[in-house]
Design an enzyme around this catalytic site. Structure first.
Site, mmCIF file in Angstrom:
data_model
loop_
_atom_site.group_PDB
_atom_site.id
_atom_site.type_symbol
_atom_site.label_atom_id
_atom_site.label_comp_id
_atom_site.label_asym_id
_atom_site.label_seq_id
_atom_site.Cartn_x
_atom_site.Cartn_y
_atom_site.Cartn_z
ATOM 1 N N CYS A 24 0.863 -1.190 0.000
ATOM 2 C CA CYS A 24 0.000 0.000 0.000
ATOM 3 C C CYS A 24 0.896 1.235 0.000
ATOM 4 O O CYS A 24 2.125 1.140 0.146
ATOM 5 C CB CYS A 24 -0.944 0.020 1.206
ATOM 6 S SG CYS A 24 -0.116 0.226 2.794
ATOM 7 N N CYS A 54 3.568 1.797 2.661
ATOM 8 C CA CYS A 54 4.883 1.152 2.513
ATOM 9 C C CYS A 54 5.862 2.131 1.860
ATOM 10 O O CYS A 54 7.033 2.219 2.263
ATOM 11 C CB CYS A 54 4.763 -0.096 1.653
ATOM 12 S SG CYS A 54 3.789 -1.419 2.390
ATOM 13 N N ASP A 84 6.650 32.799 -28.708
ATOM 14 C CA ASP A 84 7.714 33.362 -29.530
ATOM 15 C C ASP A 84 7.216 33.292 -30.979
ATOM 16 O O ASP A 84 6.456 32.394 -31.331
ATOM 17 C CB ASP A 84 8.989 32.537 -29.360
ATOM 18 C CG ASP A 84 10.053 32.910 -30.370
ATOM 19 O OD1 ASP A 84 10.417 34.088 -30.423
ATOM 20 O OD2 ASP A 84 10.485 32.009 -31.122
ATOM 21 N N ASP A 114 11.386 27.858 -28.904
ATOM 22 C CA ASP A 114 12.103 26.761 -29.555
ATOM 23 C C ASP A 114 13.029 26.015 -28.617
ATOM 24 O O ASP A 114 13.684 25.062 -29.017
ATOM 25 C CB ASP A 114 12.882 27.265 -30.774
ATOM 26 C CG ASP A 114 13.950 28.292 -30.410
ATOM 27 O OD1 ASP A 114 14.265 28.431 -29.209
ATOM 28 O OD2 ASP A 114 14.457 28.960 -31.321
#
Length: 767
Positions: free
Chosen positions: A14, A17, A453, A661
């Protein structure tokens, strides 16, 4: 020295843990960061190898009762991965438990209905009488306490040993996990039944219907079923990364001594020459040195159309060669390839935590202790107050307390966020959208401002020379410039040394299209954002903006309106002076990308404000913006000032995304809340952006935002149902309205429902 590491962790049951492992490893000196994902069963950490070692980290995790390795290697005997072996083990345990539990559950059902103990005359049933009497006799044997004790003991302590083992290590680490609730609940039901069987003759005379062996074995069976189904569903949530990993070819054709040699991909070195035939996968990154073909790069970009490749073009490992044979030189191998970087990014992203998960982690951390207290209070209230501590009906108090333990489930709470993140990010990766971590995905769902841009993002970024104009022709003749060809040769000779896209366009046009020979440049200097200066044949050239030439005292009165007219047509214009005489201008045009206008419209429909940020002059910028339907334009911005413009928009309370870019726009991308890097899988793009759009198609942007919104919606739905489940189930168990077996089934269903809801993200359509 700081190092990064990762381990596959087996045995987590679970999300508690994962929290336990994180807390324990974090105590090791030299650990800088630790993140354990229950959903992917992986631990990623950053550590100082001068203070600790990978073996020390492994040992710490193994002391908690878990097993670890550095990958998901297949067993040499079975050819199965550790994950598959664990799933098969869970399946086999469930089947064995179900077979053993079935007689006890059947006996409980028949006994409760009175079938085994009511008076019955075989003669009254005619020809069926003897059969019914035999069935009643056989059924009554299911109530034999010795038979029930043997079956329950096998299920409780042999099949259920994994729960005791897990609980032992958890308590040893001073942690509370879901297995502890299962152990306490089933053990209480088991030993109470043993006590009744051995010491309460009254129960025996009643046909053993007050024994609760069937409750303990049913709970273990249902929990094992839930764990198996959960493991299967978790495997499906990780299917995208598995699908990606299968794309990596295993062997390569290396050309040595004019002959082919098949070698493992791991043995390929930088500089090796490799051959790829039609239908084969390209093993590593490289540059084609001979031949040509079309290549399917959909694994990288999500784009289904093949890309034509020829000598000098870059090819990417794991993409598929379609119909030609070519040779290429390896430039990147192993973990340095683009494919390996993408795999690493996807894995790290799927294992990351979104801020919303912190809520679930905090609640999960106190959940089990709280449930133990509620269970104890339930027993006390029922036995001492409601039942007035009548020992012969103590079973009611015990069963209600057990119901509280087994119905409570922090697993659904812990899976709510990582399961949806895994599926959402995997869906994005399959379509060329790489989201680096959960925090960025959550933030992307809140974006209300997008800044583009212009060049290379909204436009193709492939500038082409469209107009050449001469000024002061009489003065130019004295300088040896007689026509546009002479001016173009001078400009291209200078721009050959420039890294600016405009300079590159002028150079390529002159050399490739016009086939002109260039001059030697004796001196060169670039002034970022303004232009260049160069010296050739003893003459000084200035190439750049109007402002740049004016700063160098160039007389611009002969320029007139021609430059402005070109700019109003959306063309970029640079001016050229020779020995401080205005010599001419070169105009370049840039094509608007397909789908740019549709993308802007799509963002507006999502109520996102759109800006265009560019270094171009205002007239050129406004022309492009008008074509695209963008009202907000910020023009003539130097590269170093773009980040300041983004910061200004953020200061107004906007959640700002910057789209660039990934190279020139790095400062602005880093400043924005979310940086979307447009690229084709380059290292620069992968390292710069928070979200990388590998496909050179702007439609990926609104898709990425929609995907993040949908993923966050699934996370909120998961958290809602996980909370509601516990809010309804626990009070029902406390008040005695929930049988432990029903509670165990509901507990399993809660986790499965969260995983199935997350998996529905796979149906999200990306254009």
């Amino acid at each position: 020295m700081i190092k990064n590491g990762s381990l596959k962790v087996y045995g987590m049951t679970c999300t508690l843990c994962a929290i336990t492992i994180e807390s324990a490893v974090d105590e090791i000196e030299g650990i800088n960061k630790i993140n354990v994902s229950y959903a992917t069963e992986k631990a990623r950490f950053q550590y100082d190898n001068n203070k600790t070692t990978l073996d020390a980290i492994k040992e710490k995790i193994e002391l908690l009762g878990f097993s670890v390795d550095e990958g998901n290697e297949k067993s040499s005997s079975t050819n199965l991965s550790r994950e598959e072996i664990e799933r098969n083990k869970l399946r086999n345990l469930f089947i064995a438990s179900a077979i053993l539990s079935a007689p006890l559950i059947l006996g409980m059902i028949l006994g409760t209905t009175g079938f085994c103990h009511s008076s019955f005359d075989p003669a009254s049933a005619g020809k069926w009488g003897n059969f019914i009497e035999t069935l009643r006799f056989k059924s009554s044997q299911l109530h034999n306490w010795k038979f029930q004790l043997v079956i329950a003991t096998i299920v409780q302590f042999i099949i259920g040993f994994r729960f005791y083992k897990s609980s032992f290590y958890a308590l040893k680490a001073k942690a509370f996990t879901m297995d502890l609730l299962v152990v306490i609940g089933t053990t209480a039901a088991y030993f109470y039944s043993v006590y009744i069987a051995l010491f309460q003759t009254l129960t025996y005379t009643l046909g053993m219907i007050n024994l609760y062996f069937e409750s303990s074995v049913s709970i273990i069976t249902l929990v094992l079923l839930g764990r198996y189904l959960e493991a299967m569903a978790k495997s499906r949530t990780a299917s995208s990364i598995k699908a990606l990993s299968r794309l990596q070819p295993k062997t390569a054709r290396v050309i040595k001594d004019n002959s082919e040699h098949a070698v493992p991909v791991s043995k390929v070195s930088i500089g090796d020459v490799l051959m790829v035939k039609p239908g084969e996968k390209i093993p590593v990154d490289g540059v084609i040195i001979s031949g040509f073909s079309s290549v399917d790069e959909s694994m990288l970009t999500g784009e289904s159309l093949p890309v034509e490749k020829k000598k000098g073009d870059v090819v990417t490992g794991a993409s598929i060669n379609k119909n030609g044979t070519f040779s290429f030189k390896a430039t990147k191998v192993g973990s340095d390839t683009v494919f390996s970087n993408i795999m690493r990014l996807v894995e790290e992203a799927q294992e990351s935590k979104a801020p919303i998960q912190k809520i679930a982690d905090k609640i999960s951390g106190i959940f089990v202790p709280a449930v133990l207290i509620i269970s104890l209070i339930t027993f006390i209230i029922w036995y001492f107050i409601i039942l007035n501590h009548q020992f012969f009906i103590i079973s009611i108090a015990i069963i209600n307390a057990v119901s509280v333990l087994v119905v409570s489930c922090p697993c659904a709470l812990g899976l709510a966020t990582p399961a949806a993140l895994m599926v959402g990010m995997g869906k994005g990766a399959e379509n060329g959208i790489l989201i680096k971590n959960g925090e960025k995905l959550e933030l992307s769902s809140k974006i209300n401002t997008v800044v583009f841009d212009k060049t290379g993002t909204l436009t193709a970024g492939k500038l082409e020379v469209s107009d050449i104009t001469l000024f002061n022709s009489k003065k130019l003749q004295t300088l040896g410039i007689n026509n546009k060809k002479d001016l173009l040769i001078l400009a291209a000779s200078a721009e050959k040394l420039s890294e600016h896209p405009i300079g590159n366009a002028v150079y390529k046009y002159t050399v490739n299209s016009c086939k002109y020979n260039l001059k030697e440049v004796s001196k060169f200097e670039a002034v970022p954002g303004n232009g260049i200066t160069a010296v050739m044949d003893g003459r000084t050239l200035l190439i750049g903006t109007r402002t740049f030439l004016a700063e160098h005292s160039v007389d611009l009165h002969t320029l007139g309106d021609e430059s402005n007219d070109l700019q109003k047509q959306g063309k970029i214009t640079i001016l050229i002076s020779v020995d401080n005489i205005l010599a001419g201008s070169i105009a370049l045009s840039d094509k608007i990308k397909d789908n740019s206008k549709d993308v802007v419209a799509s963002l507006k429909n999502m109520e996102i404000e759109v800006y265009m940020l560019t270094g171009d002059n205002k007239d050129t910028a406004l022309f492009v913006a008008d074509k695209l339907g963008i009202e907000n334009v910020i023009a003539q911005v130097q590269p170093e000032n773009k980040a300041a413009q983004v910061a200004k928009l953020k200061s107004k309370g906007n959640i700002v995304a910057m789209v660039g870019d990934g190279i020139n726009d790095s400062p602005a991308l880093a400043t924005a809340d979310i940086g979307f890097a447009m690229g084709t899988g380059t290292d620069a793009a992968i390292e710069t952006g928070d979200i990388i759009l590998l496909r050179d198609d702007l439609r990926a942007l609104p898709n990425a935002i929609k995907l993040s919104k949908m993923t966050m919606r699934k996370i909120r739905q998961n958290l809602f149902w996980a909370f509601i489940y516990n809010i309804i189930a626990i009070p029902a168990a406390v008040t005695g309205h929930l049988n432990p077996v029903i509670g165990a089934a509901a507990m399993c269903f809660s986790s499965i429902s969260v995983l199935l809801n997350s998996l529905s993200l796979k149906k999200f359509k990306i254009v």
